[in-house]
Design a protein around this motif. Structure first.
Motif, PDB file in Angstrom:
ATOM      1  N   LYS A  58       0.825  -1.200   0.000  1.00 19.93           N
ATOM      2  CA  LYS A  58       0.000   0.000   0.000  1.00 19.93           C
ATOM      3  C   LYS A  58       0.863   1.254   0.000  1.00 19.93           C
ATOM      4  N   GLU A  59       1.960   1.249   0.745  1.00 24.07           N
ATOM      5  CA  GLU A  59       2.845   2.408   0.748  1.00 24.07           C
ATOM      6  C   GLU A  59       3.452   2.640  -0.632  1.00 24.07           C
ATOM      7  N   GLY A  60       3.725   1.548  -1.355  1.00 25.20           N
ATOM      8  CA  GLY A  60       4.226   1.685  -2.715  1.00 25.20           C
ATOM      9  C   GLY A  60       3.190   2.303  -3.633  1.00 25.20           C
ATOM     10  N   VAL A  61       1.935   1.871  -3.483  1.00 24.83           N
ATOM     11  CA  VAL A  61       0.850   2.432  -4.292  1.00 24.83           C
ATOM     12  C   VAL A  61       0.684   3.920  -3.995  1.00 24.83           C
ATOM     13  N   ILE A  62       0.702   4.270  -2.710  1.00 24.64           N
ATOM     14  CA  ILE A  62       0.533   5.676  -2.317  1.00 24.64           C
ATOM     15  C   ILE A  62       1.692   6.516  -2.855  1.00 24.64           C
ATOM     16  N   ALA A  63       2.907   5.967  -2.815  1.00 25.50           N
ATOM     17  CA  ALA A  63       4.066   6.706  -3.340  1.00 25.50           C
ATOM     18  C   ALA A  63       3.913   6.943  -4.844  1.00 25.50           C
ATOM     19  N   GLN A  64       3.386   5.951  -5.558  1.00 27.62           N
ATOM     20  CA  GLN A  64       3.175   6.118  -6.995  1.00 27.62           C
ATOM     21  C   GLN A  64       2.130   7.203  -7.262  1.00 27.62           C
ATOM     22  N   ILE A  65       1.040   7.182  -6.483  1.00 25.56           N
ATOM     23  CA  ILE A  65      -0.006   8.188  -6.667  1.00 25.56           C
ATOM     24  C   ILE A  65       0.533   9.578  -6.355  1.00 25.56           C
ATOM     25  N   GLU A  66       1.322   9.689  -5.274  1.00 32.00           N
ATOM     26  CA  GLU A  66       1.880  10.995  -4.894  1.00 32.00           C
ATOM     27  C   GLU A  66       2.817  11.520  -5.982  1.00 32.00           C
ATOM     28  N   ALA A  67       3.626  10.617  -6.555  1.00 26.28           N
ATOM     29  CA  ALA A  67       4.526  11.038  -7.630  1.00 26.28           C
ATOM     30  C   ALA A  67       3.723  11.491  -8.849  1.00 26.28           C
ATOM     31  N   ARG A  68       2.617  10.823  -9.110  1.00 25.17           N
ATOM     32  CA  ARG A  68       1.773  11.206 -10.248  1.00 25.17           C
ATOM     33  C   ARG A  68       1.130  12.570  -9.998  1.00 25.17           C
ATOM     34  N   ILE A  69       0.639  12.778  -8.780  1.00 20.19           N
ATOM     35  CA  ILE A  69      -0.038  14.041  -8.456  1.00 20.19           C
ATOM     36  C   ILE A  69       0.892  15.230  -8.653  1.00 20.19           C
ATOM     37  N   THR A  70       2.143  15.079  -8.266  1.00 23.32           N
ATOM     38  CA  THR A  70       3.082  16.208  -8.267  1.00 23.32           C
ATOM     39  C   THR A  70       3.953  16.266  -9.519  1.00 23.32           C
ATOM     40  N   ALA A  71       3.649  15.436 -10.526  1.00 19.66           N
ATOM     41  CA  ALA A  71       4.428  15.453 -11.762  1.00 19.66           C
ATOM     42  C   ALA A  71       4.186  16.761 -12.520  1.00 19.66           C
ATOM     43  N   ALA A  72       4.974  16.991 -13.552  1.00 19.59           N
ATOM     44  CA  ALA A  72       4.825  18.201 -14.360  1.00 19.59           C
ATOM     45  C   ALA A  72       3.467  18.194 -15.051  1.00 19.59           C
ATOM     46  N   PRO A  73       2.737  19.305 -15.002  1.00 14.16           N
ATOM     47  CA  PRO A  73       1.407  19.333 -15.612  1.00 14.16           C
ATOM     48  C   PRO A  73       1.475  19.301 -17.133  1.00 14.16           C
ATOM     49  N   VAL A  74       0.413  18.737 -17.731  1.00 14.01           N
ATOM     50  CA  VAL A  74       0.308  18.647 -19.187  1.00 14.01           C
ATOM     51  C   VAL A  74      -0.989  19.328 -19.611  1.00 14.01           C
ATOM     52  N   ASP A  75      -1.157  19.506 -20.917  1.00 14.21           N
ATOM     53  CA  ASP A  75      -2.410  20.044 -21.417  1.00 14.21           C
ATOM     54  C   ASP A  75      -3.545  19.057 -21.159  1.00 14.21           C
ATOM     55  N   LEU A  76      -4.751  19.584 -21.049  1.00 17.51           N
ATOM     56  CA  LEU A  76      -5.912  18.739 -20.816  1.00 17.51           C
ATOM     57  C   LEU A  76      -6.071  17.748 -21.965  1.00 17.51           C
ATOM     58  N   PRO A  77      -6.103  16.437 -21.678  1.00 19.33           N
ATOM     59  CA  PRO A  77      -6.237  15.452 -22.764  1.00 19.33           C
ATOM     60  C   PRO A  77      -7.566  15.616 -23.493  1.00 19.33           C
ATOM     61  N   PRO A  78      -7.610  15.263 -24.780  1.00 21.26           N
ATOM     62  CA  PRO A  78      -8.856  15.388 -25.539  1.00 21.26           C
ATOM     63  C   PRO A  78      -9.990  14.552 -24.968  1.00 21.26           C
ATOM     64  N   THR A  79      -9.684  13.323 -24.577  1.00 19.73           N
ATOM     65  CA  THR A  79     -10.720  12.427 -24.045  1.00 19.73           C
ATOM     66  C   THR A  79     -10.182  11.727 -22.796  1.00 19.73           C
ATOM     67  N   PRO A  80     -10.155  12.411 -21.670  1.00 21.08           N
ATOM     68  CA  PRO A  80      -9.631  11.788 -20.445  1.00 21.08           C
ATOM     69  C   PRO A  80     -10.441  10.568 -20.048  1.00 21.08           C
ATOM     70  N   ASP A  81      -9.749   9.599 -19.467  1.00 20.67           N
ATOM     71  CA  ASP A  81     -10.365   8.362 -19.000  1.00 20.67           C
ATOM     72  C   ASP A  81     -10.188   8.271 -17.494  1.00 20.67           C
ATOM     73  N   GLN A  82     -11.274   7.967 -16.785  1.00 18.91           N
ATOM     74  CA  GLN A  82     -11.213   7.983 -15.328  1.00 18.91           C
ATOM     75  C   GLN A  82     -10.191   6.999 -14.781  1.00 18.91           C
ATOM     76  N   SER A  83     -10.136   5.805 -15.320  1.00 23.15           N
ATOM     77  CA  SER A  83      -9.224   4.798 -14.772  1.00 23.15           C
ATOM     78  C   SER A  83      -7.768   5.112 -15.099  1.00 23.15           C
ATOM     79  N   ALA A  84      -7.526   5.726 -16.260  1.00 22.08           N
ATOM     80  CA  ALA A  84      -6.144   5.987 -16.675  1.00 22.08           C
ATOM     81  C   ALA A  84      -5.655   7.364 -16.271  1.00 22.08           C
ATOM     82  N   ASP A  85      -6.569   8.332 -16.135  1.00 18.67           N
ATOM     83  CA  ASP A  85      -6.156   9.723 -15.968  1.00 18.67           C
ATOM     84  C   ASP A  85      -6.524  10.334 -14.624  1.00 18.67           C
ATOM     85  N   ASN A  86      -7.038   9.533 -13.684  1.00 17.41           N
ATOM     86  CA  ASN A  86      -7.326  10.083 -12.362  1.00 17.41           C
ATOM     87  C   ASN A  86      -6.030  10.598 -11.731  1.00 17.41           C
TER      88      ASN A  86
END
Length: 218
Positions: A31-59
């Motif tokens: 679980k700590e590994g999963v949380i670390a991955q999510i935290e790294a994703r949250i704080t990554a460099a921002p990108v432009d809004l995707p044309p068709t975001p997907d909830q499972s892939a782009d949360n």
């Protein structure tokens, strides 16, 4: 034989409880590994809004928007990690699209909330919040009691997408409440301590039982 059966029973129970505690420690590492991955994703460099975001892939995907507010906001009453108050969710136009932006928190004393049209430079994260349950009251006018992306999008006439702001430039007024990992449950350490505690209790009861049996045989 009088000692053997209680001893084996006690040893087996102790081993099972210890194994459950070890399993919870393994789950804790996962679980700590999963949380670390999510935290790294949250704080990554921002990108432009995707044309068709997907909830499972782009949360939690970090995005940047140049946006203008295009309608009256909704206010979501609740107790958040930033305190009690209203989260302000407004429709914005960005790149020819209309989406929802959670601008952040205003205090309970704010009787009404209006946002200047902007433009705003917004950095935040795509989010599909899970605030609404069967016990959540229905909205009362512009006051809601949970962030329901689909229902809010229908009400405000936007795409069913929400960006939770991390920074808003210039400030729109509300205090941003960025997406974070604080709300992700991680109780595995507590469960492990409980199992190890039960194992010690079981061991103590086994030793006490063997002592009582020995006393009777003397």
């Amino acid at each position: 034989m009088r000692f053997l059966v209680p001893f084996l029973f006690g040893l087996t129970g102790f081993a099972v409880l210890v194994a459950l505690g070890v399993w919870q420690l393994q789950r804790l590492d996962w679980k700590e590994g999963v949380i670390a991955q999510i935290e790294a994703r949250i704080t990554a460099a921002p990108v432009d809004l995707p044309p068709t975001p997907d909830q499972s892939a782009d949360n939690f995907l970090p995005v940047r928007l140049d946006a203008r507010v295009t309608g009256a906001p909704l206010r979501v009453l609740g107790a958040w990690r930033g305190g009690s108050g209203y989260r302000i969710v407004a429709p914005v136009e960005t790149g020819g699209r209309r989406v929802l932006v959670d601008f952040g928190l205003v205090p309970l004393s704010a009787s009404e909330t209006t946002l200047a049209p902007g433009p705003y430079a917004i950095i935040g994260n795509l989010s599909w919040p899970d605030d609404v349950t069967s016990a959540t009251p229905d909205p009362e006018g512009s006051t809601w009691f949970g962030r329901d992306v689909s229902a809010m999008a229908d009400t405000l006439g936007t795409d069913p997408l929400m960006v939770v702001a991390r920074t808003v430039t210039p400030s729109a007024g509300p205090q941003p409440l960025p997406v974070g990992v604080e709300g992700i449950p991680n109780s595995h350490l507590g469960y492990a301590i409980q199992w190890f505690g039960l194992a010690l209790v079981w061991l103590g009861m086994t030793v006490f039982l063997l002592w009582r049996i020995r006393r009777r045989t003397l």
